[in-house]
Write a protein that holds these residues in place. Sequence first.
Motif, short mmCIF file in Angstrom:
data_model
loop_
_atom_site.label_atom_id
_atom_site.label_comp_id
_atom_site.label_asym_id
_atom_site.label_seq_id
_atom_site.Cartn_x
_atom_site.Cartn_y
_atom_site.Cartn_z
N ALA A 129 0.83 -1.20 0.00
CA ALA A 129 0.00 0.00 0.00
C ALA A 129 0.87 1.26 0.00
O ALA A 129 0.58 2.22 -0.72
N PHE A 130 1.94 1.24 0.78
CA PHE A 130 2.82 2.41 0.83
C PHE A 130 3.55 2.60 -0.49
O PHE A 130 3.61 3.71 -1.04
N THR A 131 4.12 1.53 -1.03
CA THR A 131 4.89 1.62 -2.28
C THR A 131 4.01 2.10 -3.43
O THR A 131 4.39 3.00 -4.20
N LEU A 132 2.82 1.52 -3.55
CA LEU A 132 1.93 1.92 -4.64
C LEU A 132 1.36 3.32 -4.40
O LEU A 132 1.18 4.09 -5.34
N GLY A 133 1.07 3.64 -3.13
CA GLY A 133 0.59 4.99 -2.83
C GLY A 133 1.64 6.04 -3.14
O GLY A 133 1.33 7.12 -3.66
N LEU A 134 2.91 5.73 -2.84
CA LEU A 134 4.01 6.64 -3.14
C LEU A 134 4.15 6.82 -4.66
O LEU A 134 4.30 7.95 -5.16
N SER A 135 4.09 5.71 -5.39
CA SER A 135 4.21 5.77 -6.85
C SER A 135 3.05 6.53 -7.47
O SER A 135 3.23 7.35 -8.39
N ALA A 136 1.84 6.28 -6.96
CA ALA A 136 0.67 7.00 -7.46
C ALA A 136 0.80 8.50 -7.19
O ALA A 136 0.40 9.33 -8.01
N SER A 137 1.38 8.86 -6.03
CA SER A 137 1.54 10.27 -5.69
C SER A 137 2.48 10.97 -6.66
O SER A 137 2.24 12.12 -7.05
N VAL A 148 0.85 9.90 -17.61
CA VAL A 148 1.24 10.00 -16.20
C VAL A 148 0.03 9.76 -15.28
O VAL A 148 0.16 9.09 -14.24
N LEU A 149 -1.14 10.28 -15.66
CA LEU A 149 -2.32 10.03 -14.84
C LEU A 149 -2.79 8.58 -14.97
O LEU A 149 -3.34 8.00 -14.02
N GLY A 150 -2.57 7.99 -16.15
CA GLY A 150 -2.84 6.56 -16.30
C GLY A 150 -1.96 5.73 -15.38
O GLY A 150 -2.41 4.72 -14.82
N GLY A 151 -0.72 6.17 -15.20
CA GLY A 151 0.18 5.50 -14.25
C GLY A 151 -0.37 5.58 -12.83
O GLY A 151 -0.32 4.60 -12.07
N ALA A 152 -0.90 6.74 -12.44
CA ALA A 152 -1.51 6.89 -11.12
C ALA A 152 -2.71 5.97 -10.97
O ALA A 152 -2.90 5.34 -9.91
N ALA A 153 -3.54 5.87 -12.02
CA ALA A 153 -4.72 5.00 -11.97
C ALA A 153 -4.33 3.54 -11.83
O ALA A 153 -4.93 2.79 -11.04
N LEU A 154 -3.30 3.12 -12.56
CA LEU A 154 -2.85 1.72 -12.48
C LEU A 154 -2.29 1.40 -11.09
O LEU A 154 -2.52 0.30 -10.56
#
Length: 464
Positions: free
Chosen positions: A273-281, A441-447
């Motif tokens: 959750a932290f790793t993906l949340g950081l990447s999404a941010s 870049v927003l698609g990356g956040a969505a993924l």
Amino acid sequence: MSMSPQAETRRNLALLTVMLAFVLDIADSTIVNTALPAIQHELAASNAAAQWMVAGYFLSFSVFLVAGGRLGDLFGYRRLFLTGVATFTLASLGCGLSQSADQLVGWRVAQGCAAALMGPQVMAVVQVLFSPTERIAKLAWFGTLGGIAAVLGPIVGGLLIAANPMGLGWRAVFLINLPIGLIALAAGARFLPAARASGAQGLDFAGTALLGAGLVALLVPMVQGPGLGWPLWTMALLAAVPLIAALGLAHARARGRAGKDRLIEPTLFHDRAFTLGLSASVCFSAGVSGFVLVFALAVQRLLGRSPLDTALLLAPFGLGVSLGIAFVGRKLLPRLGKWIPFTGASAMALFGATVLLLVPGAPPTLLLAALLVPTGLAMGMVAGPLTPIALARVGHAHAGIASGMLKTAQQVGGALGASIVGGAWFAGQGTHSAALALAVVLGGAALCALALPRTLFGSTGEHG
């Protein structure tokens, strides 16, 4: 334990003081966007210089953010807050008096450094002044203010240029910080507590240097490369980024074994959750900064709109952001979890790219305004939930360093947005490539949001 009315009033005035500084540093990260065409014209600035006027602020902020927090622990939050505000005010004066593009870029970098000293003390003061239960409501205000302030920057910038106080033109965008900074200095000296952390350790100079080197190696080629035809040195710098990242991780592990403070906590990356949340941010912040930058430039350059028109057009976007943060994201997050940021990032990619694609065709103002409301609403759906999602499973022992890493990731994303989405615009001054970059870049956040665990708030403390 009850508190006297005088003490309660003093505490609330301290909160208002740090809120003022919080809004100031976030708004200034984007306030330059509306003014860029006028700045480029007067200072004969290149496209790369214009990008650095935006990215330089984010870059220096991200490099020195964690160090600023450590300095507050060591020397006291009020002292570092006042130092940061004073330096920020002086750097704003330097921006307003700049006579060349290089001078302005340099002062923008100085502004970012000052914001890195000032910013971490804001949350530290909230921690000192309020109990854990009181902080919930107070921190909710900061979440709302943060999203609104990012949009407020270019709106205020457009209004100031249109008002043209004392014939200052675009310089008013920076010089307006002088009276605000003086007010924050006076209020901070009077109302903030002289607190510091007990048992605070020294700075991680090598970790800070490695972080700075990695970001410079990543951003300099991305900003300068397209205009120079991607010479060999730009490719060499990009190739060095993974090596610098590996050295940074090794350095952090070594400091951890020695029981010393460090910029990052490698074990946090074991939490999905932290790793993906950081990447999404990172991806989401890049999308937000890139969209606001390109929209402000395209409306003025392609449609011939004034800075005031641009500011008024961004107002519906700001309205959507505030609604998304205050109502949609916050109320639905506990029930829908990851689907809120996934839907928000996807919707912002769709609406934001559509807006950029429509601008060259000179669409009716009402159509643009109508599309900007759901674009902002989608942004708010992501801006509010991402922080609690990323920190949902972080234990108390690592709460501080995790928050610092997340804030740094957001600033890095802001710099990347100026270089990726902004760079796509500057490469051909067309919105089609910028819209594609925004969607990516927003698609990356969505993924990243889609890959989050199904249950986010059910367990904590894995790293505590």
